[in-house]
Write a protein that holds these residues in place. Sequence first.
Motif, mmCIF file in Angstrom:
data_model
loop_
_atom_site.group_PDB
_atom_site.id
_atom_site.type_symbol
_atom_site.label_atom_id
_atom_site.label_comp_id
_atom_site.label_asym_id
_atom_site.label_seq_id
_atom_site.Cartn_x
_atom_site.Cartn_y
_atom_site.Cartn_z
ATOM 1 N N ILE A 265 17.822 -29.793 -1.844
ATOM 2 C CA ILE A 265 18.467 -31.008 -2.756
ATOM 3 C C ILE A 265 17.975 -32.099 -2.240
ATOM 4 O O ILE A 265 18.223 -32.562 -1.063
ATOM 5 C CB ILE A 265 19.745 -30.933 -2.920
ATOM 6 N N GLY A 266 17.263 -33.025 -2.798
ATOM 7 C CA GLY A 266 16.650 -34.370 -2.296
ATOM 8 C C GLY A 266 16.024 -34.362 -1.073
ATOM 9 O O GLY A 266 15.418 -33.711 -0.747
ATOM 10 N N GLY A 267 16.488 -35.317 -0.117
ATOM 11 C CA GLY A 267 15.993 -35.791 0.917
ATOM 12 C C GLY A 267 15.187 -36.873 1.065
ATOM 13 O O GLY A 267 14.858 -37.740 -0.129
ATOM 14 N N CYS A 268 14.493 -36.991 2.179
ATOM 15 C CA CYS A 268 13.251 -38.076 2.442
ATOM 16 C C CYS A 268 12.000 -37.483 2.546
ATOM 17 O O CYS A 268 11.895 -36.332 2.843
ATOM 18 C CB CYS A 268 13.733 -38.874 3.640
ATOM 19 N N ASP A 269 10.966 -38.160 2.256
ATOM 20 C CA ASP A 269 9.486 -37.847 2.578
ATOM 21 C C ASP A 269 9.115 -37.929 3.956
ATOM 22 O O ASP A 269 10.046 -38.094 4.920
ATOM 23 C CB ASP A 269 8.531 -38.669 1.501
ATOM 24 N N LYS A 270 7.814 -37.485 4.240
ATOM 25 C CA LYS A 270 7.323 -37.319 5.445
ATOM 26 C C LYS A 270 7.550 -38.686 6.138
ATOM 27 O O LYS A 270 8.081 -38.430 7.525
ATOM 28 C CB LYS A 270 5.831 -37.094 5.354
ATOM 29 N N LYS A 271 7.359 -39.780 5.871
ATOM 30 C CA LYS A 271 7.607 -40.899 6.641
ATOM 31 C C LYS A 271 9.207 -41.450 6.449
ATOM 32 O O LYS A 271 9.473 -42.437 7.352
ATOM 33 C CB LYS A 271 6.643 -42.135 6.110
ATOM 34 N N GLY A 272 9.989 -40.791 5.618
ATOM 35 C CA GLY A 272 11.389 -41.142 5.673
ATOM 36 C C GLY A 272 11.679 -42.443 4.835
ATOM 37 O O GLY A 272 12.833 -42.809 5.018
ATOM 38 N N LEU A 273 10.753 -42.786 4.065
ATOM 39 C CA LEU A 273 10.973 -44.042 3.287
ATOM 40 C C LEU A 273 11.506 -43.969 1.983
ATOM 41 O O LEU A 273 12.182 -44.369 1.252
ATOM 42 C CB LEU A 273 9.446 -44.998 3.389
ATOM 43 N N LEU A 274 10.492 -42.761 1.282
ATOM 44 C CA LEU A 274 10.857 -42.489 -0.222
ATOM 45 C C LEU A 274 12.023 -41.619 -0.436
ATOM 46 O O LEU A 274 12.329 -40.563 0.570
ATOM 47 C CB LEU A 274 9.812 -42.034 -0.873
ATOM 48 N N LYS A 275 13.056 -41.600 -1.170
ATOM 49 C CA LYS A 275 13.878 -40.707 -1.468
ATOM 50 C C LYS A 275 13.519 -39.737 -2.597
ATOM 51 O O LYS A 275 12.919 -40.188 -3.628
ATOM 52 C CB LYS A 275 15.356 -41.320 -1.888
ATOM 53 N N LEU A 276 13.725 -38.553 -2.244
ATOM 54 C CA LEU A 276 13.237 -37.544 -2.873
ATOM 55 C C LEU A 276 14.064 -36.998 -4.460
ATOM 56 O O LEU A 276 15.404 -36.780 -3.896
ATOM 57 C CB LEU A 276 12.583 -36.186 -2.428
ATOM 58 N N PRO A 277 13.772 -36.810 -5.531
ATOM 59 C CA PRO A 277 14.734 -36.609 -6.703
ATOM 60 C C PRO A 277 14.806 -35.118 -6.670
ATOM 61 O O PRO A 277 15.573 -34.600 -7.693
ATOM 62 C CB PRO A 277 14.213 -37.150 -7.739
ATOM 63 N N PHE A 278 13.974 -34.270 -6.104
ATOM 64 C CA PHE A 278 13.897 -32.776 -6.644
ATOM 65 C C PHE A 278 14.839 -31.825 -6.120
ATOM 66 O O PHE A 278 15.610 -32.197 -5.186
ATOM 67 C CB PHE A 278 12.455 -32.367 -5.854
ATOM 68 N N THR A 279 15.212 -30.930 -7.121
ATOM 69 C CA THR A 279 16.260 -29.834 -6.826
ATOM 70 C C THR A 279 15.480 -28.701 -7.055
ATOM 71 O O THR A 279 14.846 -28.294 -8.012
ATOM 72 C CB THR A 279 17.435 -29.965 -7.747
ATOM 73 N N GLU A 280 15.229 -27.883 -5.802
ATOM 74 C CA GLU A 280 14.170 -26.662 -6.059
ATOM 75 C C GLU A 280 14.864 -25.623 -5.439
ATOM 76 O O GLU A 280 15.634 -25.483 -4.485
ATOM 77 C CB GLU A 280 12.821 -27.056 -5.408
ATOM 78 N N CYS A 281 14.701 -24.270 -5.962
ATOM 79 C CA CYS A 281 15.486 -23.094 -5.555
ATOM 80 C C CYS A 281 14.253 -22.141 -5.105
ATOM 81 O O CYS A 281 13.221 -21.926 -5.570
ATOM 82 C CB CYS A 281 15.960 -22.499 -7.012
#
Length: 286
Positions: free
Chosen positions: A10-26
């Motif tokens: 669920i969510g989290g940050c991208d490689k550089k820690g700048l972008l917040k991710l919207p994804f929920t993946e199973c």
Amino acid sequence: MNLSEAIVIIGGCDKKGLLKLPFTECYHPKSGQWTTLSSMPGYTKSEFAATTLKNNIYISGGHINSSDVWMFSTQLNSWIKVAPLSKGRWRHKMAILNGEIYAIGGFDGVKRLSTVDRYNSFTNTWSPVTPMLEAVSSAAVVSCMNKLYVIGGAVEDYGNTDKVQCYDPEADAWTYKTPSPFSQRCINAVELDGLVYVVGGLLSTIFCYNPKTDVWSEVACLPGALESCGVTVCGGKMYILGGRDENGEGTENAFVFDPKTGIVAAEPPLQRCTSYHGCVTILHRT
């Protein structure tokens, strides 16, 4: 309908820690397949808390003073807003004990929190319980043997603790246990067969705590140091997914630890580099 254990990122940050991710993946470990679920609401969040209750996923907080709590219904594949926390929390954790959700510690933008709230899903209400002995954020929190354990965490901007705080719901009281062999933040813990396993904090070691004997031990090594990784139990094994490396970059690496053999094996990588994400196990249709 066939249901099997699957891991949700669920969510989290991208490689550089700048972008917040919207994804929920199973992720289904048996087939290696990924399924896209409904995107996380308000995805400007990171370092929120996530847990599961009755096969639904709950997330809370996610930025300073955020008291929002959302429930992901696995049957409806949709996010539903539920009662908010009594106080905004960030860098806190949630755990299930006796069918209720506990939101523990964290940071409110000014200070670390010792407060603890308990959620009843039948009444959709939060109520306070006895605060921790010491305020911490970014600690590892896990329920085991009908008690809650809060391990390590940050006590100030540049200071961590090795203390282990244990909550007994019958006594509504906290006690200290044997300190951990490390003083770290950004760590996570899971319970497996009556034992607690801890990873993260830029450690490359998996530590084990035995609540019955109140003893710590080292059980395995990871290929490299990680922090803020996703950790969950699936199929009787511990999955360690994503996180940040010693360079502060997010990784897509995935590992599985089998406590019966003591072996850490590489899994297929995540869909993308992810850190500070939610990571839980649900029953999902195959």
